[in-house]
Design a protein around this motif. Structure first.
Motif, PDB file in Angstrom:
ATOM      1  N   LEU A  98       0.836  -1.196   0.000  1.00  8.57           N
ATOM      2  CA  LEU A  98       0.000   0.000   0.000  1.00  8.57           C
ATOM      3  C   LEU A  98       0.874   1.250   0.000  1.00  8.57           C
ATOM      4  CD1 LEU A  98      -2.995   0.886   0.099  1.00  8.57           C
ATOM      5  CD2 LEU A  98      -2.750   1.042   2.574  1.00  8.57           C
ATOM      6  N   LEU A  99       1.976   1.214   0.758  1.00 12.78           N
ATOM      7  CA  LEU A  99       2.888   2.352   0.774  1.00 12.78           C
ATOM      8  C   LEU A  99       3.502   2.577  -0.611  1.00 12.78           C
ATOM      9  CD1 LEU A  99       4.719   1.809   4.188  1.00 12.78           C
ATOM     10  CD2 LEU A  99       2.890   3.430   3.648  1.00 12.78           C
ATOM     11  N   GLU A 100       3.799   1.489  -1.314  1.00 15.34           N
ATOM     12  CA  GLU A 100       4.335   1.631  -2.665  1.00 15.34           C
ATOM     13  C   GLU A 100       3.308   2.264  -3.594  1.00 15.34           C
ATOM     14  OE1 GLU A 100       7.317   1.210  -3.987  1.00 15.34           O
ATOM     15  OE2 GLU A 100       8.084   0.785  -1.979  1.00 15.34           O
ATOM     16  N   HIS A 101       2.041   1.864  -3.434  1.00 14.22           N
ATOM     17  CA  HIS A 101       0.987   2.477  -4.250  1.00 14.22           C
ATOM     18  C   HIS A 101       0.860   3.969  -3.936  1.00 14.22           C
ATOM     19  CE1 HIS A 101      -0.482  -1.099  -6.248  1.00 14.22           C
ATOM     20  NE2 HIS A 101      -0.625  -1.739  -5.104  1.00 14.22           N
ATOM     21  N   VAL A 102       0.976   4.316  -2.664  1.00 11.13           N
ATOM     22  CA  VAL A 102       0.935   5.728  -2.296  1.00 11.13           C
ATOM     23  C   VAL A 102       2.074   6.485  -2.986  1.00 11.13           C
ATOM     24  CG1 VAL A 102       1.204   7.353  -0.379  1.00 11.13           C
ATOM     25  CG2 VAL A 102      -0.229   5.323  -0.100  1.00 11.13           C
ATOM     26  N   TYR A 103       3.253   5.893  -2.971  1.00  9.56           N
ATOM     27  CA  TYR A 103       4.399   6.539  -3.620  1.00  9.56           C
ATOM     28  C   TYR A 103       4.145   6.705  -5.117  1.00  9.56           C
ATOM     29  CZ  TYR A 103       9.151   7.427  -5.199  1.00  9.56           C
ATOM     30  OH  TYR A 103      10.257   7.989  -5.793  1.00  9.56           O
ATOM     31  N   ASP A 104       3.695   5.634  -5.771  1.00  4.58           N
ATOM     32  CA  ASP A 104       3.490   5.688  -7.225  1.00  4.58           C
ATOM     33  C   ASP A 104       2.452   6.740  -7.607  1.00  4.58           C
ATOM     34  OD1 ASP A 104       5.320   3.656  -7.478  1.00  4.58           O
ATOM     35  OD2 ASP A 104       3.808   2.066  -7.622  1.00  4.58           O
ATOM     36  N   ILE A 105       1.428   6.892  -6.783  1.00  2.01           N
ATOM     37  CA  ILE A 105       0.341   7.811  -7.129  1.00  2.01           C
ATOM     38  C   ILE A 105       0.687   9.253  -6.765  1.00  2.01           C
ATOM     39  CG2 ILE A 105      -2.046   8.451  -6.569  1.00  2.01           C
ATOM     40  CD1 ILE A 105      -2.568   5.432  -6.166  1.00  2.01           C
TER      41      ILE A 105
END
Length: 702
Positions: A98-105
């Protein structure tokens, strides 16, 4: 009816019985007894939130002899829970993906989210002194625990925009720490979040899921003794309500059956004929249940409990036939008896159905279901009484001596009273004239929570678990209504700014809001335009960081980011297409052709300050769910009483159509009205608290 007809009816009843046994799963859904007001936005919001992702989440708190043992138990429990078909997901700690998705977005769009007031705030944050302080702080942070993340992003984000986004998102999460990747509360209890697939108010899947949680925890306890499990979930209360309803169904059905059976055997003394007289009522319930299942797929437990009480009404019809058959001249055919009674029985059934017709016209789905069930049940009971019962009764029956004696006493009493009818006339007149004055003082209770009794132990446990996890008040929140999703997000920008001031003034502890994740496209663009309008910004930032000890070329990624066109602003659709959608599904949703945005409140200390802050925003409300629903309930209580009066008018019209003269129609109509008025007057005089269910139950009396 011929033998072939009886055989066909028996086969139809058997088929319906099999269908009901295989498809009927009595459950309780309290939303059936919320008003059906699809045109009212706030009522639609309330109904939507009653079945939101938030209400479907179960919070489990595990206490152990030590925190380490509690963590081990929670991790052992998470696996079996996640495998259950009623579970959408189990969350035991921060999801690294989820943290990676936050970073990507968010990282490519980090400069869209610098300030909620960019024109006023950004010039101050970009002054030379502020940039120098920012550079010094960054150097110090590189030596702290956040250094791995900071090293990854600092050169492209020296202003700390992405870290501000992470901080806002972190504020939305429960106030928990992690131990070995497991959520742990401040008092050392391991915390699990379990999201169910079904509505929290659908008691059947909730009961299955809660049973699975208990069984899984028992298995974990066998390996880790000394554990204590506590839960917080709406579904737990729904399951408890269902169990209470099922007990009520069994009690009502048993009392109805036993009471009627005792009276029947006392006065008519024939078990065989009692079984025959039970056929219409049972056929009515069976048919109404079958049609209800075919129509809706389910029936509420309260409907079935109410239907069980119809036994006392529907069994009157075959008893009436039985008594007349017992008194009929020897050799009189049953068809002759039925022909003589058809008119009076039909009127009796029609007046009952007319009463329930008013209930069908109410705006509560649950009450409409009860009214429809009753009408179908009574109609079928009448049809069975007129067609099947005569064929089953056989020859005339001798009247027991007790029945003859009681009937004689009643007849002489009525004859005696008839001589005093003029002296008795003031009694109904006083009742009719005095009732309006007494009923004005009825203590109506319009609190939905009073319809069912909560288990104090369950409520206390629920409160303890919620306090460990979050101080959000699920019953009080701010809701804004806008024409569409982009307008709702823009409205939420203004709501967030107003509430931030209330937080600064101490009237509010905090919020859980979409504003932490998404700003309007206009606000995002204003941030970018304000940032890039200063052509000297990059050089001033580089100078500040060089003076703080960074290499001169360290911020090359920052210079490059500001020299290229930015990605499109973040939208609702962008979030919905990612795993982050689970963070927004209870914050933004459609209500009819409009969109609602909800902000949950933490530690609300000054409701008046919140109202004052929002007062000039159109279609924005501080929503107190309990008060709002109770206000709606009171409104619909009045409406339902009017519909019951309408049903009473239908009864009067049926009687007028039957007798064609007003005096016999009034004579038949007046007793039931007097009973209803007298009961309500007695409630008022003795201070009995009255609610909508009392009013509805008067239909049975009348």
């Amino acid at each position: 009816m011929t033998r072939a007809g009886l055989a066909g009816a028996t086969l139809a009843a058997a088929a319906m019985l099999v269908y009901c046994v295989t498809h009927l799963e009595p459950g309780t859904d309290i939303t059936n007894f919320l008003p059906d007001r699809g045109s009212a936005d706030l009522a639609a919001v309330s109904t939507q939130l009653a079945d939101s992702a938030l209400t479907r989440t179960i919070v489990l708190s595990i206490e152990g002899p030590t925190t380490a043992e509690a963590v081990a138990a929670a991790q052992a429990l998470a696996g079996p829970l996640g495998e259950h078909p009623e579970v959408a997901w189990v969350r035991s700690g921060v999801d690294p993906e989820l943290l990676e998705h936050v970073y990507d977005i968010y990282f490519p769009r980090r400069y869209y989210f610098l300030s909620v007031e960019p024109e006023r705030e950004l010039p101050r944050r970009l002054e030379r002194g502020a940039l120098a302080r920012r550079a010094a702080d960054a150097r110090q942070e590189l030596a702290g625990p956040a250094s791995p993340l900071l090293k990854r992003i600092l050169t492209a984000d020296p202003l700390g925009a992405f870290r501000s986004i992470l901080a806002r998102a972190r504020d939305q999460q429960p106030a928990l720490r992690t131990v070995d990747g497991q959520f742990v509360s401040s008092d050392g209890r391991a915390i699990l979040f379990v999201r169910g697939r079904a509505s929290a108010f659908d008691s059947r899947p909730q009961t299955r899921l809660l049973r699975h949680i208990e069984e899984s925890f028992a298995a974990v306890t066998a390996r880790h003794p000394g554990l204590i499990l506590e839960q917080s979930s709406i579904g737990r209360f729904a399951a408890a309500t269902e169990a209470s309803m099922q007990r009520d169904v069994r009690l009502i059905a048993s009392c109805s059956f036993i009471g009627v059976a005792i009276l029947f055997m006392l006065f008519l003394r024939s078990p065989t004929r009692f079984a025959i007289c039970s056929v219409p009522a049972l056929a009515g319930m069976l048919t109404a249940t079958t049609l209800g299942l075919l129509w809706k797929g389910t029936l509420d437990s309260l409907t079935i409990a109410f239907g069980a009480s119809l036994i006392g009404i529907a069994i009157d019809y075959p008893i009436h036939v039985l008594v007349h058959r017992s008194l009929a001249p020897a050799g009189e055919a049953s068809t002759t008896t039925i022909r003589r009674l058809r008119g009076s029985l039909t009127v009796a059934a029609l007046t009952t159905m007319a009463s329930f017709a008013g209930l069908v016209a109410t705006s509560f789905p649950g009450f409409r279901e009860i009214g429809s069930f009753a009408i179908v049940g009574i109609a079928v009971a009448l049809a069975v009484t007129l067609t099947i019962v005569p064929a089953l009764l056989g020859p005339t029956l001798r009247v027991p001596s007790l029945s003859v004696a009681v009937a004689g006493r009643l007849a002489s009493s009525v004859a005696h009273l008839a001589r005093w009818r003029l002296w008795l006339l003031p009694i109904p007149i006083v009742c009719l004239l005095g009732a309006p004055f007494a009923i004005r003082h009825l203590a109506w209770v319009d609190d939905l929570s009073r319809l069912t009794e909560q288990d104090p132990a369950l409520a206390a446990e629920d409160q303890r678990v919620r306090e460990r996890v979050s101080q959000l008040d699920p019953g009080r929140f701010v809701v804004g209504i806008a024409p569409d999703a982009p307008a709702a997000v823009a409205l939420n920008d203004r709501i967030g700014a107003r509430l931030e001031r209330v937080i600064e003034e101490g009237g509010l502890g905090g919020t859980r809001s979409l504003h932490a994740l998404l700003w309007s496209t206009d606000l995002q663009r204003r941030n970018w335009e304000t940032l890039t309008a200063d052509t000297t910004l990059v050089s001033r930032v580089e100078a500040a960081f060089t003076e703080a000890g960074f290499r001169a070329d360290a911020l090359a990624p920052f210079r490059e980011a500001l020299s290229h066109p930015p990605p499109p602003p973040l939208t609702v659709e962008d979030l919905e297409a990612t795993p982050l959608a689970s963070l927004t599904d209870s914050l933004l949703f459609d209500v009819g052709d409009r969109t609602a945005v909800v902000t949950y409140l933490r530690d609300l200390r000054d409701p008046d300050a919140v109202r004052a802050a929002l007062t000039d925003l159109d279609d924005v409300h501080l929503f107190e769910q309990r008060s709002f629903l109770n206000d709606i309930y009171a409104e619909f209580r009045v409406t339902t009483l009017r519909q019951i009066m309408l049903g009473t008018l239908f009864v009067a019209l049926v009687l007028l159509a039957r007798y064609r003269r007003w005096r016999p129609a009034v004579a038949a109509f007046l007793p039931s009205v007097l009973v209803a008025l007298t009961v309500l007057s007695a409630f008022a005089l003795f201070g009995v608290e009255t609610n909508l269910l009392h009013a509805v139950s008067l239909i049975l009396v009348m």
